[in-house]
Design an enzyme around this catalytic site. Structure first.
Site, PDB file in Angstrom:
ATOM      1  N   GLN A 263      -4.500 -20.556  18.654  1.00 21.91           N
ATOM      2  CA  GLN A 263      -5.233 -19.647  18.114  1.00 21.91           C
ATOM      3  C   GLN A 263      -5.421 -18.344  18.592  1.00 21.91           C
ATOM      4  O   GLN A 263      -5.542 -17.224  18.062  1.00 21.91           O
ATOM      5  CB  GLN A 263      -6.686 -20.301  17.654  1.00 21.91           C
ATOM      6  CG  GLN A 263      -6.628 -21.378  16.677  1.00 21.91           C
ATOM      7  CD  GLN A 263      -8.074 -21.900  16.560  1.00 21.91           C
ATOM      8  OE1 GLN A 263      -9.052 -21.267  16.896  1.00 21.91           O
ATOM      9  NE2 GLN A 263      -8.229 -23.148  15.956  1.00 21.91           N
ATOM     10  N   CYS A 264      -4.985 -18.241  19.941  1.00 20.31           N
ATOM     11  CA  CYS A 264      -5.145 -16.963  20.805  1.00 20.31           C
ATOM     12  C   CYS A 264      -3.813 -16.103  20.346  1.00 20.31           C
ATOM     13  O   CYS A 264      -2.757 -16.566  19.903  1.00 20.31           O
ATOM     14  CB  CYS A 264      -5.050 -17.291  22.251  1.00 20.31           C
ATOM     15  SG  CYS A 264      -6.311 -18.346  22.798  1.00 20.31           S
TER      16      CYS A 264
ATOM     17  N   SER B  57      -0.130  -9.911  -0.907  1.00 28.57           N
ATOM     18  CA  SER B  57      -0.756 -11.123  -0.889  1.00 28.57           C
ATOM     19  C   SER B  57      -0.181 -12.198  -1.900  1.00 28.57           C
ATOM     20  O   SER B  57      -0.722 -13.456  -1.952  1.00 28.57           O
ATOM     21  CB  SER B  57      -2.400 -11.152  -1.320  1.00 28.57           C
ATOM     22  OG  SER B  57      -2.970  -9.957  -0.516  1.00 28.57           O
TER      23      SER B  57
ATOM     24  N   THR C  35       2.551  -9.735  14.682  1.00 31.19           N
ATOM     25  CA  THR C  35       1.260 -10.528  14.136  1.00 31.19           C
ATOM     26  C   THR C  35       0.492  -8.984  13.580  1.00 31.19           C
ATOM     27  O   THR C  35       0.359  -7.999  14.468  1.00 31.19           O
ATOM     28  CB  THR C  35       0.343 -11.404  14.607  1.00 31.19           C
ATOM     29  OG1 THR C  35      -0.673 -12.065  13.550  1.00 31.19           O
ATOM     30  CG2 THR C  35      -0.157 -10.887  15.757  1.00 31.19           C
TER      31      THR C  35
ATOM     32  N   ARG D 122      -3.208 -25.296  14.474  1.00 32.05           N
ATOM     33  CA  ARG D 122      -3.612 -24.340  15.451  1.00 32.05           C
ATOM     34  C   ARG D 122      -4.840 -24.720  16.276  1.00 32.05           C
ATOM     35  O   ARG D 122      -5.826 -24.972  15.723  1.00 32.05           O
ATOM     36  CB  ARG D 122      -4.138 -23.028  14.676  1.00 32.05           C
ATOM     37  CG  ARG D 122      -3.147 -22.593  13.412  1.00 32.05           C
ATOM     38  CD  ARG D 122      -3.407 -21.552  12.554  1.00 32.05           C
ATOM     39  NE  ARG D 122      -3.615 -20.097  13.497  1.00 32.05           N
ATOM     40  CZ  ARG D 122      -4.887 -19.352  13.688  1.00 32.05           C
ATOM     41  NH1 ARG D 122      -5.796 -19.816  12.693  1.00 32.05           N
ATOM     42  NH2 ARG D 122      -4.718 -18.516  14.452  1.00 32.05           N
TER      43      ARG D 122
ATOM     44  N   THR E  83       0.951  -1.156   0.080  1.00 31.63           N
ATOM     45  CA  THR E  83       0.159   0.122   0.214  1.00 31.63           C
ATOM     46  C   THR E  83       0.916   1.485  -0.047  1.00 31.63           C
ATOM     47  O   THR E  83       0.555   2.295  -0.618  1.00 31.63           O
ATOM     48  CB  THR E  83      -0.914   0.127   1.085  1.00 31.63           C
ATOM     49  OG1 THR E  83      -1.738  -1.270   1.172  1.00 31.63           O
ATOM     50  CG2 THR E  83      -1.795   1.206   1.136  1.00 31.63           C
TER      51      THR E  83
ATOM     52  N   ASP F 199       1.637  -6.976  -4.815  1.00 34.04           N
ATOM     53  CA  ASP F 199       0.757  -7.012  -3.615  1.00 34.04           C
ATOM     54  C   ASP F 199       1.066  -8.026  -2.504  1.00 34.04           C
ATOM     55  O   ASP F 199       1.654  -9.123  -3.115  1.00 34.04           O
ATOM     56  CB  ASP F 199      -0.634  -7.145  -3.944  1.00 34.04           C
ATOM     57  CG  ASP F 199      -1.724  -7.003  -2.823  1.00 34.04           C
ATOM     58  OD1 ASP F 199      -1.736  -7.847  -2.019  1.00 34.04           O
ATOM     59  OD2 ASP F 199      -2.500  -5.929  -3.080  1.00 34.04           O
TER      60      ASP F 199
END
Length: 407
Positions: free
Chosen positions: A336-337, A84, A192, A304, A38, A82
């Site tokens: 997953q936390c 992704s 993260t 996870r 971006t 990008d």
């Protein structure tokens, strides 16, 4: 608590960290690597969609960079992407750029899209063993060139951090891969992305910020990684032992012509992506689980789980997991936390995974666990060897619990 053990980068400190090259006797030389994202995008006039643009556009819109007085060199992934579309092949390109310019530069700033920035930061932390200079990733939530945007401050701050020197030994203040975004500098393999809209998009729930950027830039010196030792309790001996064990089992080789013996940087560029990612969820069926674990080419997977490492205890689930591990493949348990980690013997549901041969990832992020597994298999480790090293910090990515560190 934020602010403890932090020294100001600029301002009224009697012993300020370098920002103008004074401690070097010359302007800091920084390699700026542009991958896309971006921060350098422009809006398509016809559709209104954002698309990557070239590097010159970005620099034209940040004239303040010249006021820093740094010597800047530039490299880029062509064409820019990008994030992704980021892949291990791109990680290899970026690591090669760092390695090729390592001896000639004081630091590195990588402009990167936010969506996969934590994955790239984690991967680079493992691909650049022996790193003793700053590799700082940054980006933005709004494109540079917009009337209201966050990219200018992020870029300038990242450059200042890459140029900063430790007044104690004159070396770089940061000697690891980190993410500079908004008000904080995070260890790259501990961070993260937590928000798609906040200007402070990244967080590290299991490790404090390396620096806090407000009126001054203040470094949390006690938490900064140093190549000759660990930066915090619970990481030191494990890091040294893991490095020695990895060297002993390493099937890969250093890349000729990249880095030098004098620099200590020995790039390890191979990443094996024959791994998977399995997230448990209420209502998960045996068919869904086996479809993910029974891929023939799979060497390992990140599992996870809920809470402190818990998963279903139904016989079909335990059997599928046991069969996967007993077939000579690696399964690593991460929570997953966003915060906390795996305590796999706290509950019976977690203990069942231990008995099935699943390895605890402790407090690693999912991004770090994924990148680390790719790295270990890329270096030729067997599943058994990788299982041991997944529980040892290689680049400050995890904290070994006291009960485990004693063994």
């Amino acid at each position: 608590m934020l602010g403890e053990n932090m020294a100001p980068l600029v301002g009224d400190s009697p012993d300020p960290v370098l920002v103008d090259g004074g401690a070097l006797g010359r302007p800091p030389r920084i390699l700026l690597i542009y991958t896309g994202g971006t921060i350098g995008m422009v809006e398509d006039a016809a559709t209104g969609a954002l698309a990557p643009f070239d590097f010159s556009h970005l620099l034209e819109n940040v004239p303040k960079v010249g006021r820093l007085g740094y010597q800047l060199d530039f490299a880029e992934i062509a064409p820019p992407i990008d994030s992704s579309d980021m892949s291990p092949a791109h990680w290899r390109q970026i690591a090669q750029m760092v390695a090729a310019g390592y001896d000639a530069h004081d630091g590195f700033v990588i402009l990167h899209g936010t969506d996969t920035m934590a994955y790239t930061a984690s991967a680079l932390s493992f691909m650049l063993p022996g790193l003793a200079k700053p590799v700082i990733l940054t980006g933005s939530q709004l494109p540079i060139g917009e009337i209201r945007e966050d990219g200018t401050n992020n870029l300038i701050t990242a450059l200042q951090i890459a140029a900063a020197r430790d007044p104690r030994d004159g070396g770089p203040m940061v000697r690891e891969v980190a993410i500079s975004f908004g008000r904080f500098l995070w260890r790259g393999n501990r961070a993260t992305k937590m928000s798609s809209t906040d200007f402070g998009a990244f967080r590290s729930f299991n490790y404090p910020p390396l620096a806090e950027m407000d009126l001054h830039i203040r470094f949390n010196e006690a938490r900064l990684l140093r190549p000759e030792g660990a930066s915090s309790a619970g990481e030191g001996e494990g890091s040294a032992a893991a490095a020695g064990q990895l060297a002993a089992t390493d099937g890969g080789t250093a890349v000729s012509g990249l880095g030098t013996a004098a620099s200590g940087l020995v790039p390890q560029l191979e990443m094996d992506n024959a791994i998977g990612w399995v997230s448990v969820f209420p209502g998960m069926t045996e068919e869904v689980l086996r479809s993910q674990l029974e891929v023939p080419s799979l060497k390992g997977a990140v599992l996870r789980t809920f809470g402190a490492g818990n998963a279903p205890t139904r016989p079909w689930f335990v059997n599928a997991v046991t069969q996967f591990v007993s077939s000579g493949r690696l399964l690593v348990n991460v929570t997953q936390c966003a915060g906390g980690g795996v305590e796999d013997k706290r509950y019976a549901t977690g203990d069942a995974l231990v008995r099935a041969g699943v390895v605890s990832g402790f407090d690693m992020t999912c991004e770090a666990a994924l990148a680390k597994m790719m790295h270990l298999f890329g270096r030729g480790c067997s599943a058994e060897e990788a299982a041991v090293l997944m529980q040892r910090p290689l680049a400050g990515e995890l904290t070994v619990p006291d009960a485990v560190a004693k063994f």
